[in-house]
Design a protein around this motif. Sequence first.
Motif, PDB file in Angstrom:
ATOM      1  N   LEU B  88       7.646  29.724  -3.426  1.00 60.02           N
ATOM      2  CA  LEU B  88       6.386  30.421  -3.653  1.00 60.02           C
ATOM      3  C   LEU B  88       5.280  29.410  -3.904  1.00 60.02           C
ATOM      4  N   PHE B 104      -0.342  34.232  -6.169  1.00 60.03           N
ATOM      5  CA  PHE B 104       0.874  33.808  -5.488  1.00 60.03           C
ATOM      6  C   PHE B 104       0.853  34.150  -4.007  1.00 60.03           C
ATOM      7  N   GLY B 105       1.503  33.296  -3.234  1.00 57.07           N
ATOM      8  CA  GLY B 105       1.854  33.668  -1.872  1.00 57.07           C
ATOM      9  C   GLY B 105       3.073  34.566  -1.920  1.00 57.07           C
ATOM     10  N   LYS B 106       3.438  35.126  -0.782  1.00 57.47           N
ATOM     11  CA  LYS B 106       4.570  36.059  -0.755  1.00 57.47           C
ATOM     12  C   LYS B 106       5.914  35.347  -0.794  1.00 57.47           C
TER      13      LYS B 106
END
Lengths: 112, 114
Positions: B88, B104-106
């Motif tokens: 992440l 956050f990114g996925k």
Amino acid sequence: GAVVSQHPSWVICKSGTSVKIECRSLDFQATTMFWYRQFPKQSLMLMATSNEGSKATYEQGVEKDKFLINHASLTLSTLTVTSAHPEDSSFYICSEGLETQYFGPGTRLLVL
Amino acid sequence: QKEVEQDPGPLSVPEGAIVSLNCTYSNSAFQYFMWYRQYSRKGPELLMYTYSSGNKEDGRFTAQVDKSSKYISLFIRDSQPSDSATYLCAMSLNYGGSQGNLIFGKGTKLSVKP
């Protein structure tokens, strides 16, 4: 980095009951701790900020009466899921830190 | 446009390969950049933490931040099966620890095959 523990690591409960999850900071006095929820194959979603000695701050869309947060000491924050329903089944993770966040191991909740 | 974009993968590589993981972002005001590793059914573990642009190396891991391109990368050298996890990226405008404003990114799911 900071060391954070959570208890329990997993819990199964019946619909309508309440569940309490504890988050402890083991090496750091945390005036602020955070609670996240993570659904399968999704990223972390911040639910609320737990403030020692005062009310928690909830993110938009999170029901504060359903997710009760208590931060009575510098090392302990608790999240109580009240009247849990199957849609509350998720992975709940707490965190704390200064320049960045250190996460606990998480609590998996399954509501039947 | 989402604030942070990250290819979810899955990404499968042979043991020993160099892995490149990336995130792009839209908010040019982000200043703190992090990479977390999350094993299945565990909490995220902080791998790398970088302030502003530049490179940072820690063992087999190298984090790069290019603020002009709004692009961050994590490189893993000599990848091992134990590196198999979801990675992440996260970023914040300021001190993300005490202010809780990590974005956050996925996450990218990585599998390193022996």
